[in-house]
Scaffold this active site. Structure first.
Site, mmCIF file in Angstrom:
data_model
loop_
_atom_site.group_PDB
_atom_site.id
_atom_site.type_symbol
_atom_site.label_atom_id
_atom_site.label_comp_id
_atom_site.label_asym_id
_atom_site.label_seq_id
_atom_site.Cartn_x
_atom_site.Cartn_y
_atom_site.Cartn_z
ATOM 1 N N SER A 1 -29.911 -24.790 -0.115
ATOM 2 C CA SER A 1 -31.002 -25.672 -0.016
ATOM 3 C C SER A 1 -30.770 -26.988 0.619
ATOM 4 O O SER A 1 -30.679 -26.700 1.807
ATOM 5 C CB SER A 1 -31.543 -25.886 -1.498
ATOM 6 O OG SER A 1 -32.548 -26.525 -1.720
ATOM 7 N N HIS B 1 -33.875 -22.197 2.042
ATOM 8 C CA HIS B 1 -35.440 -21.678 1.362
ATOM 9 C C HIS B 1 -36.231 -22.945 1.615
ATOM 10 O O HIS B 1 -35.864 -24.147 1.920
ATOM 11 C CB HIS B 1 -35.043 -21.453 -0.146
ATOM 12 C CG HIS B 1 -34.987 -22.560 -1.069
ATOM 13 N ND1 HIS B 1 -34.705 -22.155 -2.359
ATOM 14 C CD2 HIS B 1 -34.601 -23.751 -0.723
ATOM 15 C CE1 HIS B 1 -34.226 -23.402 -2.905
ATOM 16 N NE2 HIS B 1 -34.111 -24.340 -2.115
#
EC number: 3.4.21.92
Length: 200
Positions: free
Chosen positions: A101, A126
């Site tokens: 992330s 993501h």
């Protein structure tokens, strides 16, 4: 039972006596910083302060940022990102373990040709996460628009950092997208997989 932060002996320049300091302080003196936890405002403030200090001490030497992080706050991560771009020092990023992330975003934000990962590292990208709980519809709408704006900005930055088309980044970040160190290199998130400090 938690281990605690190890202490190591350190002799201040010009001093004949050693004193015990925590290992992160000692490594910071060698321009080595760690992002080894979730990205929070407190973690970001600490890393920003350390980078600014090291850059003011000597902007001709690189700063080494080791990353083993599941990600965390987007706004805190962007404070670190902006500081990495702001300082004159090269920022060498090295993934040890997991950069997920916002951790992956910061890994990719290192100085070009100085974004590294150890062989068994994992990288995950993501879209930014956002949530609401029992809020007014107008507040939810405002938050959703902001999340979409941030998602677009992060994807555009990631496309620029990796050389991948924006549309590919947008598709790949729609869900959790895991990569090995080699796959991250092929993708453009990092520049090199290393297995020895001399390669950094």
């Amino acid at each position: 039972m938690p281990i605690g932060t190890p202490s190591v002996p350190y002799r201040l320049p010009g001093s004949q006596f050693e004193r015990w300091v925590d290992i992160y302080t000692r490594l910071g003196a060698e321009r080595i910083l760690f992002l080894g936890q979730e990205v929070t405002d407190g973690v970001a403030n600490s890393l920003v302060a350390q980078m600014l200090y090291l850059d003011s001490e000597d902007s001709t030497k690189p700063i080494y940022l080791y990353i083993n992080s599941p990600g965390g706050s987007v706004t805190a991560g962007l404070a670190i990102y902006d500081t990495m771009k702001y300082v004159k020092s090269d920022v060498v990023t090295i993934c040890v373990g997991l950069a997920a992330s916002m951790g992956a975003f910061l890994l990719s934000a290192g100085t070009k040709n100085k974004r590294l990962a150890l062989p068994h590292s994992r990288i995950m990208i993501h879209q930014p996460l956002g949530g609401t709980s029992q809020r007014q519809a107008s507040d939810i709408e405002i938050e959703a628009k902001e999340i979409l704006r941030i998602k677009d900005m992060l994807n555009r930055s990631m496309a620029e950092m990796t050389g991948q088309p924006f549309e590919k980044i947008e598709k790949d970040t729609d869900r959790d997208y895991f990569l090995s160190a080699k796959e991250a290199k092929d993708y453009g998130l990092i520049d090199k997989v290393i297995s020895h400090p001399n390669e950094a």
